[in-house]
Design a protein around this motif. Structure first.
Motif, PDB file in Angstrom:
ATOM      1  N   VAL A 180      13.898  -1.423  20.871  1.00  0.00           N
ATOM      2  CA  VAL A 180      13.619  -1.736  19.185  1.00  0.00           C
ATOM      3  C   VAL A 180      12.621  -2.847  19.017  1.00  0.00           C
ATOM      4  CG1 VAL A 180      14.996  -2.923  17.353  1.00  0.00           C
ATOM      5  CG2 VAL A 180      16.136  -1.959  19.259  1.00  0.00           C
ATOM      6  N   ILE A 181      11.669  -2.052  18.197  1.00  0.00           N
ATOM      7  CA  ILE A 181      10.275  -2.901  17.842  1.00  0.00           C
ATOM      8  C   ILE A 181      10.576  -3.256  16.298  1.00  0.00           C
ATOM      9  CG2 ILE A 181       8.002  -2.441  17.605  1.00  0.00           C
ATOM     10  CD1 ILE A 181       8.384   0.190  19.591  1.00  0.00           C
ATOM     11  N   ILE A 182      10.580  -4.469  16.173  1.00  0.00           N
ATOM     12  CA  ILE A 182      10.765  -4.885  14.910  1.00  0.00           C
ATOM     13  C   ILE A 182       9.589  -5.438  14.065  1.00  0.00           C
ATOM     14  CG2 ILE A 182      12.059  -7.056  13.601  1.00  0.00           C
ATOM     15  CD1 ILE A 182      14.121  -7.115  15.682  1.00  0.00           C
ATOM     16  N   VAL A 183       9.482  -4.916  12.722  1.00  0.00           N
ATOM     17  CA  VAL A 183       8.304  -5.085  11.961  1.00  0.00           C
ATOM     18  C   VAL A 183       8.963  -5.799  10.714  1.00  0.00           C
ATOM     19  CG1 VAL A 183       6.459  -3.959  10.490  1.00  0.00           C
ATOM     20  CG2 VAL A 183       7.358  -2.958  12.724  1.00  0.00           C
ATOM     21  N   SER A 184       8.450  -6.923  10.390  1.00  0.00           N
ATOM     22  CA  SER A 184       8.655  -7.326   9.037  1.00  0.00           C
ATOM     23  C   SER A 184       7.505  -8.027   8.394  1.00  0.00           C
ATOM     24  CB  SER A 184       9.808  -8.389   9.264  1.00  0.00           C
ATOM     25  OG  SER A 184      10.161  -8.948   7.937  1.00  0.00           O
ATOM     26  N   HIS A 185       7.616  -8.465   7.257  1.00  0.00           N
ATOM     27  CA  HIS A 185       6.503  -9.415   6.500  1.00  0.00           C
ATOM     28  C   HIS A 185       7.136 -10.736   6.142  1.00  0.00           C
ATOM     29  CE1 HIS A 185       8.610  -8.528   2.702  1.00  0.00           C
ATOM     30  NE2 HIS A 185       7.970  -9.590   2.091  1.00  0.00           N
ATOM     31  N   LEU A 186       6.423 -11.579   6.049  1.00  0.00           N
ATOM     32  CA  LEU A 186       6.998 -12.981   5.568  1.00  0.00           C
ATOM     33  C   LEU A 186       5.908 -13.576   4.658  1.00  0.00           C
ATOM     34  CD1 LEU A 186       9.123 -15.222   6.855  1.00  0.00           C
ATOM     35  CD2 LEU A 186       6.931 -16.530   7.070  1.00  0.00           C
ATOM     36  N   GLY A 187       6.715 -13.762   3.534  1.00  0.00           N
ATOM     37  CA  GLY A 187       5.832 -14.503   2.288  1.00  0.00           C
ATOM     38  C   GLY A 187       4.636 -13.434   1.822  1.00  0.00           C
ATOM     39  N   ARG A 188       3.800 -13.989   1.209  1.00  0.00           N
ATOM     40  CA  ARG A 188       2.624 -13.486   0.794  1.00  0.00           C
ATOM     41  C   ARG A 188       1.267 -14.259   1.067  1.00  0.00           C
ATOM     42  NH1 ARG A 188       4.917 -12.407  -5.455  1.00  0.00           N
ATOM     43  NH2 ARG A 188       6.159 -10.869  -5.001  1.00  0.00           N
ATOM     44  N   PRO A 189       0.859 -13.953   2.431  1.00  0.00           N
ATOM     45  CA  PRO A 189      -0.434 -14.699   2.668  1.00  0.00           C
ATOM     46  C   PRO A 189      -1.697 -14.087   1.883  1.00  0.00           C
ATOM     47  CG  PRO A 189       0.457 -13.224   4.530  1.00  0.00           C
ATOM     48  CD  PRO A 189       1.436 -13.305   3.298  1.00  0.00           C
ATOM     49  N   ASP A 190      -2.556 -15.194   1.574  1.00  0.00           N
ATOM     50  CA  ASP A 190      -3.563 -14.776   0.581  1.00  0.00           C
ATOM     51  C   ASP A 190      -4.369 -13.533   1.062  1.00  0.00           C
ATOM     52  OD1 ASP A 190      -2.585 -16.598  -1.195  1.00  0.00           O
ATOM     53  OD2 ASP A 190      -3.971 -18.266  -0.544  1.00  0.00           O
ATOM     54  N   ILE A 223       3.432  -8.534   9.292  1.00  0.00           N
ATOM     55  CA  ILE A 223       2.677  -7.181   8.803  1.00  0.00           C
ATOM     56  C   ILE A 223       1.682  -7.398   7.796  1.00  0.00           C
ATOM     57  CG2 ILE A 223       4.473  -6.146   7.632  1.00  0.00           C
ATOM     58  CD1 ILE A 223       2.547  -3.643   9.593  1.00  0.00           C
ATOM     59  N   ARG A 224       2.049  -8.360   6.924  1.00  0.00           N
ATOM     60  CA  ARG A 224       1.001  -8.573   6.098  1.00  0.00           C
ATOM     61  C   ARG A 224      -0.240  -9.408   6.385  1.00  0.00           C
ATOM     62  NH1 ARG A 224       4.665  -9.591   0.443  1.00  0.00           N
ATOM     63  NH2 ARG A 224       5.523  -7.614   0.670  1.00  0.00           N
ATOM     64  N   PHE A 225      -0.273  -9.600   7.767  1.00  0.00           N
ATOM     65  CA  PHE A 225      -1.582 -10.019   8.192  1.00  0.00           C
ATOM     66  C   PHE A 225      -2.510  -8.833   8.383  1.00  0.00           C
ATOM     67  CE2 PHE A 225       0.480 -13.822  10.695  1.00  0.00           C
ATOM     68  CZ  PHE A 225       0.374 -14.655   9.523  1.00  0.00           C
ATOM     69  N   GLU A 226      -2.014  -7.592   8.220  1.00  0.00           N
ATOM     70  CA  GLU A 226      -2.978  -6.375   8.335  1.00  0.00           C
ATOM     71  C   GLU A 226      -3.339  -6.005   7.014  1.00  0.00           C
ATOM     72  OE1 GLU A 226      -3.866  -4.236  10.980  1.00  0.00           O
ATOM     73  OE2 GLU A 226      -2.516  -4.706  12.550  1.00  0.00           O
ATOM     74  N   LYS A 227      -4.645  -5.667   6.647  1.00  0.00           N
ATOM     75  CA  LYS A 227      -4.998  -5.515   5.533  1.00  0.00           C
ATOM     76  C   LYS A 227      -4.546  -4.107   4.959  1.00  0.00           C
ATOM     77  CE  LYS A 227     -10.114  -4.581   6.374  1.00  0.00           C
ATOM     78  NZ  LYS A 227      -9.930  -4.492   7.672  1.00  0.00           N
ATOM     79  N   GLY A 228      -4.463  -3.129   5.841  1.00  0.00           N
ATOM     80  CA  GLY A 228      -3.738  -1.762   5.230  1.00  0.00           C
ATOM     81  C   GLY A 228      -2.573  -1.837   4.707  1.00  0.00           C
ATOM     82  N   GLU A 229      -1.702  -2.833   4.945  1.00  0.00           N
ATOM     83  CA  GLU A 229      -0.176  -2.778   4.695  1.00  0.00           C
ATOM     84  C   GLU A 229       0.057  -2.553   3.274  1.00  0.00           C
ATOM     85  OE1 GLU A 229       2.248  -2.606   5.996  1.00  0.00           O
ATOM     86  OE2 GLU A 229       3.876  -3.418   4.832  1.00  0.00           O
ATOM     87  N   LYS A 230      -0.730  -3.539   2.493  1.00  0.00           N
ATOM     88  CA  LYS A 230      -0.266  -3.303   1.051  1.00  0.00           C
ATOM     89  C   LYS A 230      -1.185  -2.108   0.279  1.00  0.00           C
ATOM     90  CE  LYS A 230      -0.077  -7.346  -1.359  1.00  0.00           C
ATOM     91  NZ  LYS A 230      -0.449  -8.838  -1.509  1.00  0.00           N
ATOM     92  N   LYS A 231      -2.034  -1.683   1.118  1.00  0.00           N
ATOM     93  CA  LYS A 231      -2.713  -0.506   0.646  1.00  0.00           C
ATOM     94  C   LYS A 231      -1.995   0.763   0.985  1.00  0.00           C
ATOM     95  CE  LYS A 231      -7.298  -2.696   0.770  1.00  0.00           C
ATOM     96  NZ  LYS A 231      -8.296  -3.038   1.715  1.00  0.00           N
ATOM     97  N   ASP A 280      -2.263 -16.570   9.640  1.00  0.00           N
ATOM     98  CA  ASP A 280      -1.939 -17.969   9.248  1.00  0.00           C
ATOM     99  C   ASP A 280      -0.553 -18.385   9.608  1.00  0.00           C
ATOM    100  OD1 ASP A 280      -1.355 -20.120   7.783  1.00  0.00           O
ATOM    101  OD2 ASP A 280      -2.349 -19.410   5.706  1.00  0.00           O
ATOM    102  N   ALA A 281      -0.481 -19.314  10.451  1.00  0.00           N
ATOM    103  CA  ALA A 281       0.549 -20.007  11.483  1.00  0.00           C
ATOM    104  C   ALA A 281       1.787 -20.303  10.163  1.00  0.00           C
ATOM    105  CB  ALA A 281       0.210 -21.158  11.913  1.00  0.00           C
ATOM    106  N   LYS A 282       1.321 -20.639   9.175  1.00  0.00           N
ATOM    107  CA  LYS A 282       2.312 -20.904   7.901  1.00  0.00           C
ATOM    108  C   LYS A 282       3.223 -19.637   7.647  1.00  0.00           C
ATOM    109  CE  LYS A 282       1.247 -21.902   3.568  1.00  0.00           C
ATOM    110  NZ  LYS A 282       0.284 -22.108   2.627  1.00  0.00           N
ATOM    111  N   TYR A 283       2.479 -18.456   7.756  1.00  0.00           N
ATOM    112  CA  TYR A 283       3.278 -17.068   7.768  1.00  0.00           C
ATOM    113  C   TYR A 283       3.797 -16.626   8.853  1.00  0.00           C
ATOM    114  CZ  TYR A 283       1.834 -17.902   2.906  1.00  0.00           C
ATOM    115  OH  TYR A 283       1.505 -18.442   1.489  1.00  0.00           O
TER     116      TYR A 283
END
Ligand code: ADP
Ligand code: 3PG
Ligand code: MG
Length: 405
Positions: A55-65, A119-127, A70-73
């Motif tokens: 099992v490879i888990i993928v998730s996002h956390l928050g909305r990094p700018d 996953i939102r540390f990847e710039k392609g995610e939201k695109k 960013d350790a916060k996220y």
């Protein structure tokens, strides 16, 4: 309706499963403040482990700018929490689609978990990037979406990924669809309760249900827009021009026939909100802040709940963070819980609305508590759900676009 469920996969043993979860939970100083979504996601993880998959888990956390680490996220606290909950090794990797992630996955044995970074540390995610989706796909043999709460987003790990791997719905996603579908073909009378702040996000729901719902009960700050549209004084209460415009349009078209507004309100005239008075709608003064529905409205709305067969609720009736203005929301939560045990099929969604269920300890009495806030609104409003597309067919007439994968 047909769902491509993970239960239909014959042999999961040894298969690498890329599992998109929504573990977007509030985290403070490494502590999980609300584990609700994680708990709801455990069933699928445990099912996959039992079937001996990797099992490879993928998730996002928050909305990094920016799409930078960013350790916060970081999802590390969530991975640690998961490890404690399921009492199994969870191998957290500070990487998503790079070398480190690839190596960790290549070393996996059956029934092991690798948890990737946000996953939102990847710039392609939201695109909804095809490149990112292909990189993710290389890690696995099968994709499973269990992240209902993010299924209204056209993001790479939710949408594009399905082009590159055989894709299935997880157990939570399946349950969300099966329960929310009941609101689309409801047992009548259906009562919709809508509160909270942003009317704009709830407009499609009101429009969609204006005929289907027996009554739409409004509360919270969004009712203020309707009061203004009707010409009532609302003093210094929260209101926004765009929403008033919408309310006026709706009234002009006669689409508000089923909409019920509060008849009285709890107000304050101090900025500190420490004083509270019950006032009828036509008694609101220029210095008043409307912060909750009034006692009369609570009784009035409780009668509707009692007579309903189906109730869908999103958005609190007042500023429930303030001691003096949580009464309306909590009273409705209690009433809904009592009636759910008897005759009402109840569905509740939205961060603060679920908070009210927790405050009243009624969360287990509601028939379905959705993990999706925006996603639940989008689903019920008949909007496109890129995360579900191709995984479900024959859902509802307005969802026929879903049938085409
Ligand atoms: P949910 O998260 O359940 O979908 P929303 O995010 O739409 O709900 O709205 C929740 C917020 O609405 C709460 O923070 C609450 O304080 C606010 N709210 C509700 N009623 C009022 C009001 N009359 N005036 C100001 N804020 C309000
Ligand atoms: C949520 O909390 O509603 C989901 O995780 C979606 O998050 P998002 O609004 O940042 O896409
Ligand atoms: Mg909210």
């Amino acid at each position: 309706m047909k769902i491509k469920s993970i239960k239909n996969i014959k042999n999961l043993a040894g298969k690498r499963v890329l599992l998109r979860c929504d573990f977007n939970v509030p985290v403070k100083n490494g502590r999980i403040l609300d584990d609700y979504k994680i708990i709801k996601g455990l069933e699928t993880i445990e099912y996959l482990l039992k079937k001996k998959s990797k099992v490879i888990i993928v998730s996002h956390l928050g909305r990094p700018d920016t799409a930078k680490k960013d350790a916060k996220y970081s999802l590390l606290p969530v991975a640690k929490f998961l490890k404690e909950k399921i009492k199994k090794q969870v191998n957290f990797v500070n990487d998503i689609s790079g070398f480190q992630a690839g190596t960790a996955v290549s070393r996996m044995k059956n029934s092991e978990i690798v948890f990737l970074e946000n996953i939102r540390f990847e710039k392609g995610e939201k695109k909804n990037s095809a490149i990112l989706a292909r990189h993710l796909a290389k890690l696995a043999d099968i994709y499973v979406n269990d992240a209902f709460a993010v299924s209204h987003r056209a993001h790479a790990s939710v949408s594009a990924i399905k082009k590159y791997l055989p894709s299935y719905a997880g157990l939570l996603l399946e349950k969300e669809i099966l329960h929310l579908e009941k609101a689309l073909k409801p047992k009548q009378p259906l009562i919709l309760i809508i509160g909270g702040v942003k009317l704009a996000t709830k407009i499609p729901l009101i429009t969609k249900f204006r005929k289907k719902a027996h009554r739409i009960l409004l509360g919270g700050a969004l009712a203020n827009n309707f009061f203004t549209a009707h010409g009532y004084e609302i003093g210094r209460s929260l209101v926004d021009k765009e929403s008033v415009k919408f309310a006026k349009k709706l009234i002009k078209k006669g689409w508000d026939k089923n909409i019920i507004l509060p008849i009285d309100l709890r107000v304050s005239n101090k900025k500190s909100f420490w004083d509270a008075h019950n006032k009828k709608l036509n008694e609101i003064g220029k210095r008043d802040y409307i912060l909750d529905i009034g006692y009369g409205t609570v009784d009035f709305y409780k009668k509707y709940i009692k007579s309903a067969a189906t109730v869908v609720w999103n958005g609190p009736m007042g500023m429930l963070e303030e001691q003096k203005f949580k009464y309306g929301t909590l009273a409705l939560a209690r009433s809904l819980a009592i009636n759910s045990e008897k005759s009402v099929f109840s569905i509740v969604g939205g961060g603060e609305t679920i908070e009210a269920l927790k405050m009243t300890k009624t969360i287990n009495d509601i028939n379905w508590v959705s993990t999706g806030g925006g996603a639940m609104l989008a689903f019920l409003s008949g909007e496109k759900m890129p995360g579900i597309k191709g995984l479900v067919s024959g859902l509802h007439s307005s969802f026929c676009h879903l049938a085409r994968a």
